[in-house]
Design a protein around this motif. Structure first.
Motif, PDB file in Angstrom:
ATOM      1  N   ALA A  62       0.827  -1.208   0.000  1.00 45.58           N
ATOM      2  CA  ALA A  62       0.000   0.000   0.000  1.00 45.58           C
ATOM      3  C   ALA A  62       0.862   1.259   0.000  1.00 45.58           C
ATOM      4  O   ALA A  62       0.602   2.216  -0.744  1.00 45.58           O
ATOM      5  CB  ALA A  62      -0.936  -0.015   1.207  1.00 45.58           C
ATOM      6  N   THR A  63       1.924   1.242   0.807  1.00 46.93           N
ATOM      7  CA  THR A  63       2.804   2.420   0.900  1.00 46.93           C
ATOM      8  C   THR A  63       3.519   2.662  -0.421  1.00 46.93           C
ATOM      9  O   THR A  63       3.604   3.794  -0.905  1.00 46.93           O
ATOM     10  CB  THR A  63       3.839   2.207   2.035  1.00 46.93           C
ATOM     11  N   LEU A  64       4.024   1.590  -1.010  1.00 51.92           N
ATOM     12  CA  LEU A  64       4.743   1.734  -2.279  1.00 51.92           C
ATOM     13  C   LEU A  64       3.804   2.231  -3.377  1.00 51.92           C
ATOM     14  O   LEU A  64       4.152   3.135  -4.154  1.00 51.92           O
ATOM     15  CB  LEU A  64       5.362   0.383  -2.679  1.00 51.92           C
ATOM     16  N   ALA A  65       2.622   1.647  -3.437  1.00 53.63           N
ATOM     17  CA  ALA A  65       1.669   2.039  -4.486  1.00 53.63           C
ATOM     18  C   ALA A  65       1.326   3.517  -4.381  1.00 53.63           C
ATOM     19  O   ALA A  65       1.277   4.227  -5.392  1.00 53.63           O
ATOM     20  CB  ALA A  65       0.408   1.186  -4.388  1.00 53.63           C
ATOM     21  N   GLU A  66       1.129   3.962  -3.156  1.00 61.38           N
ATOM     22  CA  GLU A  66       0.818   5.381  -2.972  1.00 61.38           C
ATOM     23  C   GLU A  66       1.998   6.257  -3.375  1.00 61.38           C
ATOM     24  O   GLU A  66       1.834   7.283  -4.042  1.00 61.38           O
ATOM     25  CB  GLU A  66       0.443   5.635  -1.512  1.00 61.38           C
ATOM     26  N   ALA A  67       3.192   5.820  -3.010  1.00 61.30           N
ATOM     27  CA  ALA A  67       4.389   6.623  -3.297  1.00 61.30           C
ATOM     28  C   ALA A  67       4.636   6.785  -4.800  1.00 61.30           C
ATOM     29  O   ALA A  67       5.057   7.848  -5.245  1.00 61.30           O
ATOM     30  CB  ALA A  67       5.608   5.975  -2.631  1.00 61.30           C
ATOM     31  N   VAL A  68       4.384   5.761  -5.554  1.00 61.13           N
ATOM     32  CA  VAL A  68       4.716   5.846  -6.987  1.00 61.13           C
ATOM     33  C   VAL A  68       3.525   6.321  -7.828  1.00 61.13           C
ATOM     34  O   VAL A  68       3.649   6.463  -9.046  1.00 61.13           O
ATOM     35  CB  VAL A  68       5.248   4.499  -7.552  1.00 61.13           C
ATOM     36  N   SER A  69       2.374   6.549  -7.192  1.00 59.99           N
ATOM     37  CA  SER A  69       1.184   6.945  -7.957  1.00 59.99           C
ATOM     38  C   SER A  69       0.894   8.436  -7.885  1.00 59.99           C
ATOM     39  O   SER A  69      -0.050   8.901  -8.528  1.00 59.99           O
ATOM     40  CB  SER A  69      -0.040   6.164  -7.466  1.00 59.99           C
ATOM     41  N   ALA A  70       1.702   9.167  -7.116  1.00 58.24           N
ATOM     42  CA  ALA A  70       1.487  10.618  -7.057  1.00 58.24           C
ATOM     43  C   ALA A  70       1.695  11.200  -8.458  1.00 58.24           C
ATOM     44  O   ALA A  70       2.477  10.676  -9.256  1.00 58.24           O
ATOM     45  CB  ALA A  70       2.454  11.253  -6.066  1.00 58.24           C
ATOM     46  N   ARG A  71       0.974  12.291  -8.744  1.00 56.48           N
ATOM     47  CA  ARG A  71       1.006  12.872 -10.084  1.00 56.48           C
ATOM     48  C   ARG A  71       2.414  13.243 -10.545  1.00 56.48           C
ATOM     49  O   ARG A  71       2.739  13.159 -11.728  1.00 56.48           O
ATOM     50  CB  ARG A  71       0.140  14.147 -10.107  1.00 56.48           C
ATOM     51  N   VAL A  73       5.309  11.946  -9.917  1.00 58.62           N
ATOM     52  CA  VAL A  73       6.331  10.884 -10.048  1.00 58.62           C
ATOM     53  C   VAL A  73       6.464  10.504 -11.514  1.00 58.62           C
ATOM     54  O   VAL A  73       5.474  10.177 -12.166  1.00 58.62           O
ATOM     55  CB  VAL A  73       5.933   9.644  -9.211  1.00 58.62           C
ATOM     56  N   THR A  74       7.690  10.586 -12.032  1.00 56.17           N
ATOM     57  CA  THR A  74       7.891  10.218 -13.438  1.00 56.17           C
ATOM     58  C   THR A  74       7.887   8.697 -13.568  1.00 56.17           C
ATOM     59  O   THR A  74       8.157   7.972 -12.589  1.00 56.17           O
ATOM     60  CB  THR A  74       9.234  10.739 -13.972  1.00 56.17           C
ATOM     61  N   PRO A  75       7.600   8.178 -14.759  1.00 56.20           N
ATOM     62  CA  PRO A  75       7.648   6.721 -14.941  1.00 56.20           C
ATOM     63  C   PRO A  75       9.005   6.135 -14.555  1.00 56.20           C
ATOM     64  O   PRO A  75       9.075   5.069 -13.938  1.00 56.20           O
ATOM     65  CB  PRO A  75       7.370   6.542 -16.442  1.00 56.20           C
ATOM     66  N   GLU A  76      10.057   6.854 -14.874  1.00 51.68           N
ATOM     67  CA  GLU A  76      11.401   6.347 -14.571  1.00 51.68           C
ATOM     68  C   GLU A  76      11.610   6.236 -13.057  1.00 51.68           C
ATOM     69  O   GLU A  76      12.139   5.230 -12.560  1.00 51.68           O
ATOM     70  CB  GLU A  76      12.476   7.271 -15.179  1.00 51.68           C
ATOM     71  N   GLU A  77      11.194   7.286 -12.335  1.00 54.30           N
ATOM     72  CA  GLU A  77      11.338   7.261 -10.868  1.00 54.30           C
ATOM     73  C   GLU A  77      10.497   6.129 -10.283  1.00 54.30           C
ATOM     74  O   GLU A  77      10.949   5.398  -9.390  1.00 54.30           O
ATOM     75  CB  GLU A  77      10.876   8.601 -10.273  1.00 54.30           C
ATOM     76  N   GLY A  78       9.280   6.006 -10.777  1.00 48.42           N
ATOM     77  CA  GLY A  78       8.388   4.978 -10.256  1.00 48.42           C
ATOM     78  C   GLY A  78       8.911   3.576 -10.531  1.00 48.42           C
ATOM     79  O   GLY A  78       8.914   2.715  -9.635  1.00 48.42           O
ATOM     80  N   VAL A  79       9.377   3.364 -11.747  1.00 51.48           N
ATOM     81  CA  VAL A  79       9.894   2.032 -12.098  1.00 51.48           C
ATOM     82  C   VAL A  79      11.123   1.703 -11.246  1.00 51.48           C
ATOM     83  O   VAL A  79      11.298   0.557 -10.813  1.00 51.48           O
ATOM     84  CB  VAL A  79      10.218   1.964 -13.612  1.00 51.48           C
ATOM     85  N   ALA A  80      11.957   2.717 -10.975  1.00 51.30           N
ATOM     86  CA  ALA A  80      13.149   2.477 -10.146  1.00 51.30           C
ATOM     87  C   ALA A  80      12.724   2.000  -8.747  1.00 51.30           C
ATOM     88  O   ALA A  80      13.326   1.069  -8.179  1.00 51.30           O
ATOM     89  CB  ALA A  80      13.978   3.755 -10.052  1.00 51.30           C
ATOM     90  N   LYS A  81      11.679   2.622  -8.208  1.00 53.07           N
ATOM     91  CA  LYS A  81      11.200   2.212  -6.874  1.00 53.07           C
ATOM     92  C   LYS A  81      10.600   0.809  -6.919  1.00 53.07           C
ATOM     93  O   LYS A  81      10.789   0.006  -5.997  1.00 53.07           O
ATOM     94  CB  LYS A  81      10.155   3.214  -6.369  1.00 53.07           C
ATOM     95  N   THR A 103      -2.589  -4.444  -8.612  1.00 50.59           N
ATOM     96  CA  THR A 103      -3.978  -4.087  -8.271  1.00 50.59           C
ATOM     97  C   THR A 103      -4.004  -2.749  -7.534  1.00 50.59           C
ATOM     98  O   THR A 103      -4.843  -1.882  -7.812  1.00 50.59           O
ATOM     99  CB  THR A 103      -4.610  -5.167  -7.361  1.00 50.59           C
ATOM    100  N   ALA A 104      -3.073  -2.586  -6.609  1.00 47.94           N
ATOM    101  CA  ALA A 104      -2.987  -1.336  -5.850  1.00 47.94           C
ATOM    102  C   ALA A 104      -2.622  -0.169  -6.764  1.00 47.94           C
ATOM    103  O   ALA A 104      -3.169   0.934  -6.641  1.00 47.94           O
ATOM    104  CB  ALA A 104      -1.946  -1.485  -4.738  1.00 47.94           C
ATOM    105  N   LEU A 105      -1.711  -0.421  -7.689  1.00 49.83           N
ATOM    106  CA  LEU A 105      -1.291   0.644  -8.611  1.00 49.83           C
ATOM    107  C   LEU A 105      -2.453   1.089  -9.504  1.00 49.83           C
ATOM    108  O   LEU A 105      -2.606   2.278  -9.782  1.00 49.83           O
ATOM    109  CB  LEU A 105      -0.111   0.158  -9.471  1.00 49.83           C
ATOM    110  N   VAL A 106      -3.260   0.139  -9.951  1.00 49.83           N
ATOM    111  CA  VAL A 106      -4.427   0.483 -10.780  1.00 49.83           C
ATOM    112  C   VAL A 106      -5.391   1.347  -9.961  1.00 49.83           C
ATOM    113  O   VAL A 106      -5.879   2.388 -10.429  1.00 49.83           O
ATOM    114  CB  VAL A 106      -5.141  -0.792 -11.298  1.00 49.83           C
ATOM    115  N   ALA A 107      -5.639   0.924  -8.721  1.00 50.45           N
ATOM    116  CA  ALA A 107      -6.574   1.666  -7.867  1.00 50.45           C
ATOM    117  C   ALA A 107      -6.071   3.081  -7.598  1.00 50.45           C
ATOM    118  O   ALA A 107      -6.820   4.064  -7.710  1.00 50.45           O
ATOM    119  CB  ALA A 107      -6.793   0.911  -6.551  1.00 50.45           C
TER     120      ALA A 107
END
Lengths: 205, 324
Positions: A62-71, A73-81, A103-107
């Motif tokens: 849940a924490t990771l999904a929230e962290a990488v889903s903020a507006r 966050v670039t795809p590169e940063e998110g993929v790195a995480k 599933t969390a990332l989609v939500a």
């Protein structure tokens, strides 16, 4: 004034020319067709999450999904995480955790998109109301010739000043809409990049 | 997107080339947002060059002599010819306003261009690069295709949801056929007996009998878990052997593989996001897709019906064509 009238007319025409086909939702102002919600199956070719599993129950997911889903966050940063997370995950857990994470990332992405889509629809409604007010002012000015004198001239000047402000607002909102229309698509693209990163880690791509 | 006739010439050319020095083939991808065409080596899948072109490049076609490709540069309101030897734009051709899709006559001498803004098809003489005629057609013309014998032009109209059959010699409308909502693309079967028309809003493909002008079948697509509104049929490519059809399904991120004999969907292939258009390699063993949201090109092994690779290209890739 003539310039302003021509500008708004040209803007309306350009919008009409590009707005094909008539959108199903009249409040959707973007050229891109509205995809209201993103779905897990649009992106995922790997195993499904375990029946009954809820990503909210897994704190790290849940924490990771929230962290990488903020507006922002670039795809590169998110993929790195995501890569770092996958790296720290025992390989035996990947087939269960990664579908849950997606599933969390989609939500989370849908949550972000929903907010943008709602804002775009609000802007579209405002834009339509502005266009109506501009049209009304233009009709009033046409009914009151430019060479009129006396109190009618004062009225006309007031309408003209208001009209200029409305036209400026119309243009500003139009620019905002043009920029914001790309956001749902960018979020969609980022979610796709996340799906590819995770399915790649599963070896199912 | 080349016609079946072009495909035949392509195969012949490939054979001729094979007898001489080995020569690498390439993919050419139009990037709608970047105003470029990405050139990809077909063997290594490495980007060879990114060629600047006019504003909003979309439709692509390979010239019959395989020396150039034509690019619809929609916002520049013309067609550009990209020379494949120098990888530069060497000339512009007239197109009418906002060219998006076009078709080449089997002899390679005429381009038919749909002009969405003025409800016409422009006829462009390739040699002179000038418009030689205009055909009034349905509202918001979109898809364009020419029959393998060159005698019939089919143009789809987005607003009226029709496929218009036009006699190529007289420019007269022969028939208008109601198809699915917002038809985007049309393709003739190799024998010219059917026209397949994709409908973006309808999310289906209408099979039109080219002789009777009747819809003989409609192919619907249902992908488990995928919202129906994301199934938006656009590009259609029929395999060189005519046995399979590949349908790009836009934001469903799938290419449907259809058995042309039974019209049954054999498989849905997960490709990149918002798949628009596709093209086969000359040997028909590989299919390439342009994916408008994920900014990549998917590579499909046609024999195995598997996606084997994703190749990043420019922003908003729209069209792809295979060439020398």
């Amino acid at each position: 004034m003539r310039h302003a009238l021509v500008t708004i007319a040209a803007l309306s025409l350009a919008t009409a020319a590009r707005a094909a086909p008539p959108p199903a939702d009249p409040d959707w102002p973007c050229q891109q067709r509205l995809v209201p919600h993103l779905a897990f199956a649009n992106y995922w070719s790997g195993p499904a999450p375990a029946s009954g599993a809820d990503w909210h129950d897994n704190q790290s997911v849940a924490t990771l999904a929230e962290a990488v889903s903020a507006r922002d966050v670039t795809p590169e940063e998110g993929v790195a995480k995501l890569d770092a997370f996958v790296h720290g995950l025992p390989s035996t857990e990947r087939a269960t955790i990664l579908p849950l994470l997606f599933t969390a990332l989609v939500a989370q992405t849908n949550e972000q998109r929903d907010a943008v889509i709602a804002r775009l629809k609000e802007l579209a409604v405002r834009q339509r109301a502005l266009a109506k007010r501009i049209e009304d002012d233009e009709a009033a000015m046409q009914a009151n010739p430019a060479d009129t004198t006396g109190p009618a001239a004062d009225d006309r000047a007031a309408i003209a000043a208001r009209h200029d402000l409305l036209v400026r607002s119309y243009h500003d909102i139009g620019e905002t809409i043009r920029y914001a229309c790309q956001v749902p698509s960018d979020l969609d693209a980022r979610l796709g990049a996340y799906a590819r990163a995770l399915t790649g880690a599963l070896g199912t791509e | 997107m080349p016609s079946q006739m072009n495909r035949g010439l392509a195969a012949l050319c490939c054979l001729l080339v094979a007898t001489g020095a080995a020569r690498a083939d390439h993919l050419y991808v139009s990037n709608e947002k970047d105003n470029t065409v990405t050139v990809v080596d077909a063997a290594s899948l490495a980007i060879v060059k990114t060629v600047p072109v006019g504003a909003r490049p979309r439709g692509l076609l390979l010239a019959n002599d395989h020396k150039s490709i034509y690019v619809c540069t929609s916002d520049a309101d013309h067609i550009e010819e990209l020379d494949l030897a120098t990888l530069t734009v060497t000339r512009t051709l007239q197109s009418g306003p906002d060219p998006e899709t076009f078709a080449l006559s089997p002899d390679g001498k005429t381009l038919y261009v749909s002009n969405e803004d003025d409800n016409e098809v422009s006829i462009v003489d390739v040699a002179s690069g000038r418009i030689s005629g205009e055909i009034p057609t349905g509202v918001e013309p979109e898809g364009m295709v020419v029959s393998p014998d060159g005698k019939t032009i089919v143009n789809t109209s987005e607003t009226t949801s029709m496929a218009h059959f036009i006699d190529a010699a007289s420019h007269k409308m022969i028939a208008s056929v109601l198809v699915g909502s917002r038809p985007r693309f049309a393709a003739f079967t190799k024998d010219g007996s059917q026209v397949w028309v994709s409908s973006e809003v309808g999310g289906n493909v209408s099979i039109v009998d080219a002789a009777s002008h009747k819809v003989v079948h409609t192919i619907a697509f249902a992908i488990p878990g995928v919202p129906a509104e994301t199934v938006q049929a656009v590009g259609i490519n029929l395999s060189p052997d005519g046995k399979l059809a590949f349908i790009a399904l836009g934001p469903a991120n799938r290419v449907a593989v259809v058995d042309t004999a039974t019209f049954a969907v054999k498989k849905y292939l997960l490709v990149g996001q918002r798949v628009w258009h596709m093209d086969f390699s000359f040997d028909g063993k590989t299919l390439y897709t342009a994916n408008g949201v994920s900014n990549d090109m998917s590579v499909i092994d046609v024999g195995d019906l598997k996606v084997t690779k994703s190749v990043p290209v420019g922003h908003l890739p729209w069209g792809v064509v295979y060439g020398p």
